[in-house]
Design a protein around this motif. Structure first.
Motif, PDB file in Angstrom:
ATOM      1  N   PHE A   1      -4.341  -1.974   4.492  1.00  3.03           N
ATOM      2  CA  PHE A   1      -3.383  -2.461   3.506  1.00  3.03           C
ATOM      3  C   PHE A   1      -3.270  -1.536   2.300  1.00  3.03           C
ATOM      4  O   PHE A   1      -2.220  -1.497   1.645  1.00  3.03           O
ATOM      5  N   PHE A   2      -4.314  -0.763   1.995  1.00  5.87           N
ATOM      6  CA  PHE A   2      -4.165   0.273   0.981  1.00  5.87           C
ATOM      7  C   PHE A   2      -3.209   1.356   1.465  1.00  5.87           C
ATOM      8  O   PHE A   2      -2.392   1.888   0.691  1.00  5.87           O
ATOM      9  N   SER A   3      -3.276   1.662   2.767  1.00  2.00           N
ATOM     10  CA  SER A   3      -2.336   2.622   3.342  1.00  2.00           C
ATOM     11  C   SER A   3      -0.908   2.085   3.265  1.00  2.00           C
ATOM     12  O   SER A   3       0.022   2.841   2.955  1.00  2.00           O
ATOM     13  N   VAL A   4      -0.714   0.786   3.544  1.00  3.39           N
ATOM     14  CA  VAL A   4       0.616   0.187   3.447  1.00  3.39           C
ATOM     15  C   VAL A   4       1.166   0.332   2.028  1.00  3.39           C
ATOM     16  O   VAL A   4       2.339   0.679   1.824  1.00  3.39           O
ATOM     17  N   GLN A   5       0.318   0.073   1.019  1.00  5.56           N
ATOM     18  CA  GLN A   5       0.761   0.179  -0.374  1.00  5.56           C
ATOM     19  C   GLN A   5       1.098   1.621  -0.739  1.00  5.56           C
ATOM     20  O   GLN A   5       2.092   1.884  -1.426  1.00  5.56           O
ATOM     21  N   THR A   6       0.292   2.551  -0.258  1.00  5.37           N
ATOM     22  CA  THR A   6       0.527   3.964  -0.589  1.00  5.37           C
ATOM     23  C   THR A   6       1.772   4.492   0.116  1.00  5.37           C
ATOM     24  O   THR A   6       2.590   5.193  -0.482  1.00  5.37           O
ATOM     25  N   LEU A   7       1.929   4.156   1.404  1.00  2.00           N
ATOM     26  CA  LEU A   7       3.091   4.635   2.157  1.00  2.00           C
ATOM     27  C   LEU A   7       4.386   4.084   1.577  1.00  2.00           C
ATOM     28  O   LEU A   7       5.409   4.773   1.559  1.00  2.00           O
ATOM     29  N   GLY A   8       4.339   2.847   1.099  1.00  3.31           N
ATOM     30  CA  GLY A   8       5.527   2.247   0.496  1.00  3.31           C
ATOM     31  C   GLY A   8       5.641   2.506  -0.990  1.00  3.31           C
ATOM     32  O   GLY A   8       6.560   1.964  -1.625  1.00  3.31           O
ATOM     33  N   THR A   9       4.718   3.312  -1.566  1.00  5.67           N
ATOM     34  CA  THR A   9       4.713   3.648  -3.003  1.00  5.67           C
ATOM     35  C   THR A   9       4.790   2.388  -3.867  1.00  5.67           C
ATOM     36  O   THR A   9       5.500   2.346  -4.881  1.00  5.67           O
ATOM     37  N   MET A  10       4.016   1.318  -3.464  1.00  2.00           N
ATOM     38  CA  MET A  10       4.020   0.084  -4.249  1.00  2.00           C
ATOM     39  C   MET A  10       2.948   0.136  -5.339  1.00  2.00           C
ATOM     40  O   MET A  10       3.252   0.005  -6.524  1.00  2.00           O
ATOM     41  N   GLY A  11       1.692   0.292  -4.948  1.00  2.00           N
ATOM     42  CA  GLY A  11       0.626   0.420  -5.920  1.00  2.00           C
ATOM     43  C   GLY A  11       0.430  -0.818  -6.779  1.00  2.00           C
ATOM     44  O   GLY A  11       0.905  -0.895  -7.911  1.00  2.00           O
ATOM     45  N   TYR A  12      -0.305  -1.810  -6.270  1.00  2.00           N
ATOM     46  CA  TYR A  12      -0.540  -3.036  -7.041  1.00  2.00           C
ATOM     47  C   TYR A  12      -1.579  -2.867  -8.136  1.00  2.00           C
ATOM     48  O   TYR A  12      -1.722  -3.733  -8.996  1.00  2.00           O
ATOM     49  N   GLY A  13      -2.326  -1.786  -8.123  1.00  2.00           N
ATOM     50  CA  GLY A  13      -3.302  -1.535  -9.168  1.00  2.00           C
ATOM     51  C   GLY A  13      -4.679  -2.088  -8.887  1.00  2.00           C
ATOM     52  O   GLY A  13      -5.566  -1.975  -9.736  1.00  2.00           O
ATOM     53  N   VAL A  14      -4.894  -2.725  -7.731  1.00  2.00           N
ATOM     54  CA  VAL A  14      -6.205  -3.276  -7.388  1.00  2.00           C
ATOM     55  C   VAL A  14      -7.064  -2.216  -6.726  1.00  2.00           C
ATOM     56  O   VAL A  14      -8.212  -1.984  -7.118  1.00  2.00           O
ATOM     57  N   MET A  15      -6.516  -1.547  -5.722  1.00  4.08           N
ATOM     58  CA  MET A  15      -7.235  -0.483  -5.037  1.00  4.08           C
ATOM     59  C   MET A  15      -6.605   0.861  -5.408  1.00  4.08           C
ATOM     60  O   MET A  15      -5.371   0.962  -5.527  1.00  4.08           O
ATOM     61  N   ALA A  16      -7.446   1.875  -5.566  1.00  2.74           N
ATOM     62  CA  ALA A  16      -6.956   3.199  -5.942  1.00  2.74           C
ATOM     63  C   ALA A  16      -7.936   4.249  -5.432  1.00  2.74           C
ATOM     64  O   ALA A  16      -9.144   3.997  -5.353  1.00  2.74           O
ATOM     65  N   PRO A  17      -7.455   5.439  -5.075  1.00  3.39           N
ATOM     66  CA  PRO A  17      -8.360   6.506  -4.636  1.00  3.39           C
ATOM     67  C   PRO A  17      -9.183   7.033  -5.813  1.00  3.39           C
ATOM     68  O   PRO A  17      -8.668   7.170  -6.923  1.00  3.39           O
ATOM     69  N   ASN A  18     -10.454   7.326  -5.568  1.00  6.66           N
ATOM     70  CA  ASN A  18     -11.309   7.789  -6.666  1.00  6.66           C
ATOM     71  C   ASN A  18     -12.069   9.070  -6.341  1.00  6.66           C
ATOM     72  O   ASN A  18     -12.987   9.455  -7.076  1.00  6.66           O
ATOM     73  N   THR A  19     -11.722   9.733  -5.251  1.00  7.11           N
ATOM     74  CA  THR A  19     -12.339  11.016  -4.910  1.00  7.11           C
ATOM     75  C   THR A  19     -11.236  12.019  -4.592  1.00  7.11           C
ATOM     76  O   THR A  19     -10.072  11.647  -4.368  1.00  7.11           O
ATOM     77  N   VAL A  20     -11.607  13.288  -4.568  1.00  9.29           N
ATOM     78  CA  VAL A  20     -10.627  14.335  -4.260  1.00  9.29           C
ATOM     79  C   VAL A  20     -10.080  14.148  -2.851  1.00  9.29           C
ATOM     80  O   VAL A  20      -8.876  14.282  -2.606  1.00  9.29           O
ATOM     81  N   TYR A  21     -10.965  13.821  -1.921  1.00 12.84           N
ATOM     82  CA  TYR A  21     -10.524  13.626  -0.537  1.00 12.84           C
ATOM     83  C   TYR A  21      -9.534  12.465  -0.438  1.00 12.84           C
ATOM     84  O   TYR A  21      -8.460  12.590   0.165  1.00 12.84           O
ATOM     85  N   ALA A  22      -9.885  11.321  -1.020  1.00 14.26           N
ATOM     86  CA  ALA A  22      -9.018  10.141  -0.946  1.00 14.26           C
ATOM     87  C   ALA A  22      -7.695  10.387  -1.649  1.00 14.26           C
ATOM     88  O   ALA A  22      -6.629   9.962  -1.176  1.00 14.26           O
ATOM     89  N   ASN A  23      -7.736  11.092  -2.790  1.00 14.03           N
ATOM     90  CA  ASN A  23      -6.487  11.421  -3.481  1.00 14.03           C
ATOM     91  C   ASN A  23      -5.624  12.369  -2.659  1.00 14.03           C
ATOM     92  O   ASN A  23      -4.390  12.267  -2.677  1.00 14.03           O
ATOM     93  N   SER A  24      -6.252  13.282  -1.936  1.00 18.40           N
ATOM     94  CA  SER A  24      -5.489  14.214  -1.101  1.00 18.40           C
ATOM     95  C   SER A  24      -4.806  13.465   0.041  1.00 18.40           C
ATOM     96  O   SER A  24      -3.630  13.712   0.350  1.00 18.40           O
ATOM     97  N   VAL A  25      -5.541  12.543   0.673  1.00 15.42           N
ATOM     98  CA  VAL A  25      -4.939  11.750   1.751  1.00 15.42           C
ATOM     99  C   VAL A  25      -3.809  10.891   1.209  1.00 15.42           C
ATOM    100  O   VAL A  25      -2.743  10.762   1.826  1.00 15.42           O
TER     101      VAL A  25
END
Length: 313
Positions: free
Chosen positions: A87-111
């Motif tokens: 569901f974090f992938s769903v939010q990122t792919l749809g550029t929604m971003g609810y603000g609950v989950m967020a990437p916190n490493t370089v790898y996660a931010n790159s993905v």
């Protein structure tokens, strides 16, 4: 032989015309990836949205797996939880971003950056495809189920009927009917030939309700002397094309119908489907559009011979 050529030789694809089997293509690629735009425009709406949903789910499954490769890479996501990653992938792919989950490493931010870019491309592509599918001008022309060999104005004719079911007006409409048969050349080769049939009225300035398309069968007609048996033996096909300018689209629209020898009726006529009220209002009954009845020929007058020059008294 290369593997792709070997697979192409083994694959066969069936082609249908008007919902009926028409031909089989052998030695073609199994999937039409060589022409994806045409493929996505030609499939049904159900197939289009089904394929779009499948690609959407597969993309989210792939990116969810990438997020799981680094435990703790997404803030507030449970470690090892595929559901949270999906569901974090769903939010990122749809550029929604609810603000609950967020990437916190370089790898996660790159993905997440790669997924966001993929999402923008996907939205642009599906928006363009949906617009292209909706914007294609299409005529809603209904052709009679059968084509008739009958009598009209005292002459043998080939006759079919077309109706404009959209209820608008098609301007400068044009119709053509081609007669196709299989023949054997002098060299013994089987070939299909085409001959265009001359129509009594091939153009209509305004096509709004129905149009009875008629070809008169005389000595100059390719149908002269044809019988039900000869049509079946030669695998006869009648190809009808109708085009015109749609007044709403202001663009050219086309419609097509193919009749085979089994679709021919002999000695029948179409029933009347247009009723004109006293106030001039017309009622078109499409419920009887395909109905036919036996041809009623006028009876000759008993004294017809006496009125003719040279007739017996």
């Amino acid at each position: 032989m290369p593997p792709h050529r070997r697979l192409a030789r083994l694959h066969q694809r069936r082609i249908t015309v008007d919902g009926r089997p028409f031909a089989t293509l052998k030695g073609v690629p199994a999937l039409r990836w060589q022409d994806p735009y045409h493929f996505l425009l030609s499939i049904s709406w159900g197939g289009f949205f089904g394929l779009a949903l499948a690609i959407y789910l597969i993309a989210n499954l792939i990116f969810a797996g990438l997020y799981l490769m680094e435990p703790g890479g997404v803030t507030n996501a449970r470690i090892g939880s595929f559901t949270d990653a999906f569901f974090f992938s769903v939010q990122t792919l749809g550029t929604m971003g609810y603000g609950v989950m967020a990437p916190n490493t370089v790898y996660a931010n790159s993905v997440a950056a790669a997924e966001s870019f993929t999402g923008m491309l996907g939205v642009a592509q599906i928006t363009g495809l949906i617009f292209a599918r909706f914007s294609r001008p299409k005529a809603l022309i209904l052709f009679s189920r059968n084509i008739l060999f009958t009598q009209h104005d005292g002459h043998p004719v080939l006759m079919l009927r077309a109706g404009n079911t959209r209820g608008n007006q098609i301007l400068e409409a044009e119709a053509s009917v081609s007669f196709s048969t299989m023949r054997i050349t002098e060299e013994g080769t089987m070939m299909r030939g085409f001959e265009e049939l001359k129509l009594v009225r091939a153009r209509s300035p305004l096509f709004a309700l129905s149009w009875t398309i008629v070809h008169r069968i005389d000595e100059s007609s390719p149908l002269y002397g044809q019988t039900e048996w000869t049509l079946r033996q030669s695998h006869a096909t009648f190809i009808v094309l109708l085009s015109g300018t749609d007044e709403n689209y202001s663009q050219k629209v086309y419609s097509r119908k193919t009749y085979e020898a089994g679709d021919v009726l002999w000695g029948q006529r179409f029933v009347d489907i247009i009723k004109v009220h006293d106030d001039g209002h017309r009622l078109l009954d499409f419920g009887r559009f395909h109905d036919t009845e036996p041809q009623r020929l006028p009876k000759p007058r008993p004294d017809a011979g006496a009125d003719e020059p040279g007739g017996n008294a």
